[in-house]
Enzyme design. Structure first.
Site, PDB file in Angstrom:
ATOM      1  N   CYS A  54      61.931   4.099  27.499  1.00 10.17           N
ATOM      2  CA  CYS A  54      62.630   5.038  28.386  1.00 10.17           C
ATOM      3  C   CYS A  54      61.861   5.177  29.690  1.00 10.17           C
ATOM      4  O   CYS A  54      60.644   5.406  29.670  1.00 10.17           O
ATOM      5  CB  CYS A  54      62.762   6.399  27.709  1.00 10.17           C
ATOM      6  SG  CYS A  54      63.644   7.616  28.714  1.00 10.17           S
TER       7      CYS A  54
ATOM      8  N   CYS B  33      60.321  13.604  24.694  1.00 11.03           N
ATOM      9  CA  CYS B  33      59.749  12.692  23.706  1.00 11.03           C
ATOM     10  C   CYS B  33      58.232  12.658  23.858  1.00 11.03           C
ATOM     11  O   CYS B  33      57.710  12.620  24.976  1.00 11.03           O
ATOM     12  CB  CYS B  33      60.318  11.279  23.867  1.00 11.03           C
ATOM     13  SG  CYS B  33      62.098  11.168  23.522  1.00 11.03           S
TER      14      CYS B  33
ATOM     15  N   GLN C 213      73.939  21.019  15.232  1.00  8.62           N
ATOM     16  CA  GLN C 213      72.858  20.037  15.135  1.00  8.62           C
ATOM     17  C   GLN C 213      72.983  19.012  16.268  1.00  8.62           C
ATOM     18  O   GLN C 213      74.075  18.513  16.545  1.00  8.62           O
ATOM     19  CB  GLN C 213      72.905  19.320  13.793  1.00  8.62           C
ATOM     20  CG  GLN C 213      72.527  20.199  12.615  1.00  8.62           C
ATOM     21  CD  GLN C 213      71.043  20.508  12.550  1.00  8.62           C
ATOM     22  OE1 GLN C 213      70.245  19.953  13.302  1.00  8.62           O
ATOM     23  NE2 GLN C 213      70.669  21.388  11.637  1.00  8.62           N
TER      24      GLN C 213
ATOM     25  N   TYR D 226      71.237  32.034   6.312  1.00  7.16           N
ATOM     26  CA  TYR D 226      71.087  31.453   7.659  1.00  7.16           C
ATOM     27  C   TYR D 226      72.227  30.453   7.889  1.00  7.16           C
ATOM     28  O   TYR D 226      72.019  29.324   8.336  1.00  7.16           O
ATOM     29  CB  TYR D 226      69.745  30.733   7.805  1.00  7.16           C
ATOM     30  CG  TYR D 226      68.523  31.533   7.409  1.00  7.16           C
ATOM     31  CD1 TYR D 226      67.894  32.389   8.311  1.00  7.16           C
ATOM     32  CD2 TYR D 226      67.983  31.428   6.129  1.00  7.16           C
ATOM     33  CE1 TYR D 226      66.762  33.112   7.948  1.00  7.16           C
ATOM     34  CE2 TYR D 226      66.851  32.151   5.759  1.00  7.16           C
ATOM     35  CZ  TYR D 226      66.244  32.990   6.663  1.00  7.16           C
ATOM     36  OH  TYR D 226      65.115  33.702   6.300  1.00  7.16           O
TER      37      TYR D 226
ATOM     38  N   GLU E  85      75.211  35.200   7.864  1.00  7.63           N
ATOM     39  CA  GLU E  85      74.764  34.788   9.196  1.00  7.63           C
ATOM     40  C   GLU E  85      74.643  36.009  10.110  1.00  7.63           C
ATOM     41  O   GLU E  85      75.534  36.875  10.134  1.00  7.63           O
ATOM     42  CB  GLU E  85      75.739  33.780   9.799  1.00  7.63           C
ATOM     43  CG  GLU E  85      75.519  33.444  11.260  1.00  7.63           C
ATOM     44  CD  GLU E  85      74.121  32.920  11.571  1.00  7.63           C
ATOM     45  OE1 GLU E  85      73.603  33.230  12.651  1.00  7.63           O
ATOM     46  OE2 GLU E  85      73.557  32.194  10.734  1.00  7.63           O
TER      47      GLU E  85
ATOM     48  N   ASP F  80      68.546  27.485   5.388  1.00  6.68           N
ATOM     49  CA  ASP F  80      68.333  26.614   6.546  1.00  6.68           C
ATOM     50  C   ASP F  80      67.807  27.490   7.685  1.00  6.68           C
ATOM     51  O   ASP F  80      68.519  27.774   8.650  1.00  6.68           O
ATOM     52  CB  ASP F  80      69.651  25.938   6.936  1.00  6.68           C
ATOM     53  CG  ASP F  80      69.480  24.921   8.061  1.00  6.68           C
ATOM     54  OD1 ASP F  80      68.325  24.623   8.419  1.00  6.68           O
ATOM     55  OD2 ASP F  80      70.512  24.443   8.585  1.00  6.68           O
TER      56      ASP F  80
ATOM     57  N   CYS G 141      63.392  22.604   9.610  1.00  9.45           N
ATOM     58  CA  CYS G 141      63.154  21.899  10.875  1.00  9.45           C
ATOM     59  C   CYS G 141      61.759  22.188  11.400  1.00  9.45           C
ATOM     60  O   CYS G 141      61.366  21.665  12.447  1.00  9.45           O
ATOM     61  CB  CYS G 141      64.210  22.287  11.910  1.00  9.45           C
ATOM     62  SG  CYS G 141      64.200  24.047  12.339  1.00  9.45           S
TER      63      CYS G 141
END
Length: 522
Positions: A61, A70, A286, A313, A336, A384, A460
């Site tokens: 890139c 990144c 996502q 969640y 939620e 999650d 995550c």
């Protein structure tokens, strides 16, 4: 179809590493003197052919090092964190940890970008590491190609419509941020062409309180420009819709509370986990749609048919609803805290097959408040959480399940009729339990006081997951049965984890069996 990953170095034996179709291009291995491999095309080639990863799987890139998105450009298929994860899971009893490399380039279908610079030379991109200086990233290799195309079109519109980029120091200007979200859902196209032809929902974060501000004419002009050049009747249909969000706060929060649909389709659909899902621009989605779909397909295998599920969640309820549809769940509760997700949940419900015969509910509530109330009556808990991990109140509730069960059993044995664990009377708790959305009849059975036997944790945040995992295992209430990793963000040192916990200690039944004494023969 997944393919075994051929690595240029000896693989760690405890990891099964996969590469998803489309992650690498199909080709013959080049001779040693050939030039470095280029990023793959937007779509996978013939799935019956053998896909071989490049020797380096490099990012290549032009914005690397200047852009903060990144952090490494080599071996995208196997970030260094995979080695750490495999060692960690080995120490907690999981020796068959797997890792899916997923798509390595052009994977990002959702991007939030800052808009700075000038009318003549707008900068649209991410902040440089450690600063608030925006780096222009027109050729980002992580973005879906149509995000880059839409950003280029927006750049033209800013200049032609005289839209002032936001000045963070002075608090002036018109356009602060943008969100680009790609939908690959188009049933008019063959499945193999849908990803490449994804359409972009553009959300413009406007520096005003509402649509009646003095600069609203510029906002409408910019939206019209985007639709005329990239909308349904343009030569290159690129834009799905244009939305506006209004934000005047001086903090780092990107979105305000006020949204307005300007042009194009109002409803944004995607197909993941076996169902059609609706996502409003204000809903969490996502970024790596394909990797999320791969994870969901794996998750579904760990939920028994007919189970009762609580999805904490839950967001717009994507995980819970996919389980209701694919595992024929008896009941699904989605909890939620973000009320904006309710509308997306309702629209997704309307698209479910008539064959789905579950009691499904969505609750606008904080799962960290009275977490035990959401666990009662559930066979499976799905969590999650955000990057910070589980709320401590939820960890405590999971650790203390045996005490709750003992209390329930004692209560049952001391009464001629079945007594509930506790008759809840606090009005704020009762209000939270009332479903904001209820589909199907509420379940009432003898299992309403049952507590979960399976905990499915989607993480995550690697560091927070390790801490939560250690806390759960230290309680001796749970053991870790399976763990899988996914490359949701190639080019970064992050890993998405799907972990399956079971009640009790690993191998407890086998020990009891071995401990039986043989009867002596007379």
């Amino acid at each position: 179809m997944r393919l075994s990953l051929l690595s240029p170095r000896p693989p760690v034996p405890i990891i099964t590493c996969h590469v998803s179709p489309g992650a690498v291009r199909t080709r013959r291995l080049p001779p040693p003197s050939s030039s470095p491999p280029q990023p793959p095309p937007s779509l996978p080639q013939n799935p019956n052919q053998t896909a071989l990863p490049s020797l380096t799987c490099t990012l290549q890139c032009p914005h690397f090092q200047s852009c903060s998105g990144c952090t490494h450009e080599l071996n995208l298929h196997r970030p260094v964190i995979v080695e750490e994860a495999s060692e960690f899971f080995k120490t907690v009893g999981v020796s068959d940890f797997t890792f899916d490399s997923c798509r390595l380039w052009e994977w990002r279908c959702r991007a939030k970008l800052a808009v700075r610079g000038t009318v003549e030379s707008p900068l649209i991109g991410l902040y440089q590491e450690g600063t608030h200086n925006v780096v222009d990233i027109p050729d980002c290799k992580a973005h879906h190609p149509n995000i880059n195309a839409a950003v280029d079109l927006l750049r033209q519109g800013i200049t032609e419509m005289n839209v002032e980029p936001y000045d963070e120091d002075l608090g002036t200007g018109d356009l602060r941020y943008i969100q680009m979200a790609v939908t690959t859902y188009d049933t008019s196209l063959p499945a193999s062409e849908r990803y490449r032809n994804g359409k972009v929902q553009v959300a413009l974060v406007w520096n005003s309180r509402n649509e009646n501000s003095p600069s609203s004419n510029k906002l409408n002009a910019l939206a019209t420009f985007l639709w005329r050049k990239g909308g349904l009747k343009s030569n290159a249909h690129l834009i799905h819709s244009v939305w506006a969000n209004f934000q005047t706060s001086t903090n780092n929060i990107i979105f305000g509370n006020r949204w307005r649909h300007l042009l194009g389709e109002r409803d944004f659909w995607e197909h993941v986990g076996g169902i059609d899902i609706s996502l409003a621009p204000s809903s969490f989605g996502q970024a790596n749609t394909r990797a999320f779909d791969v994870l969901l397909r794996k998750l579904q295998k760990y939920v028994p048919f007919g189970a009762s599920v609580a999805d904490l969640y839950a967001g717009a309820g994507v995980i819970g609803l996919s389980l209701a549809a694919t595992r024929k769940c008896r009941s699904v509760k989605c909890i939620e805290i973000n009320k904006e997700s309710k509308l997306s949940f309702e629209k997704t419900i309307d698209r479910l097959s008539n064959s789905v015969d579950s009691s499904i509910s969505w609750h606008h509530a904080d799962a960290s408040k009275e977490p035990l109330s959401w666990m009662l009556g559930s066979d499976v808990i799905v969590v999650d959480p955000p990057r910070k991990g589980l709320d401590m109140s939820l960890v405590d509730a999971l650790q203390n399940i045996p005490k709750v069960e003992h209390k329930a059993q004692s209560s049952f044995e001391s009464s001629s009729t079945h007594t509930k664990i506790k008759d809840e009377k606090r009005p704020w708790v009762l209000r939270a339990r009332e479903a904001s959305v209820q589909i199907g009849s509420k379940t009432t059975s003898d299992d309403d006081q049952a507590l979960p036997e399976t905990l499915i944790y989607i993480s995550c945040g690697w560091e927070s997951f390790k801490e939560d995992c250690k806390s759960l295992l230290a309680s001796k209430v749970w053991h870790l049965e399976k763990a899988h990793g996914y490359n949701f963000f190639p080019g970064t040192q992050s890993i998405e984890v799907l972990a399956v916990f079971k009640r009790g200690q690993r191998g407890g039944l086998k020990k009891k069996k071995l401990g039986k004494k043989k009867k002596k023969r007379l």
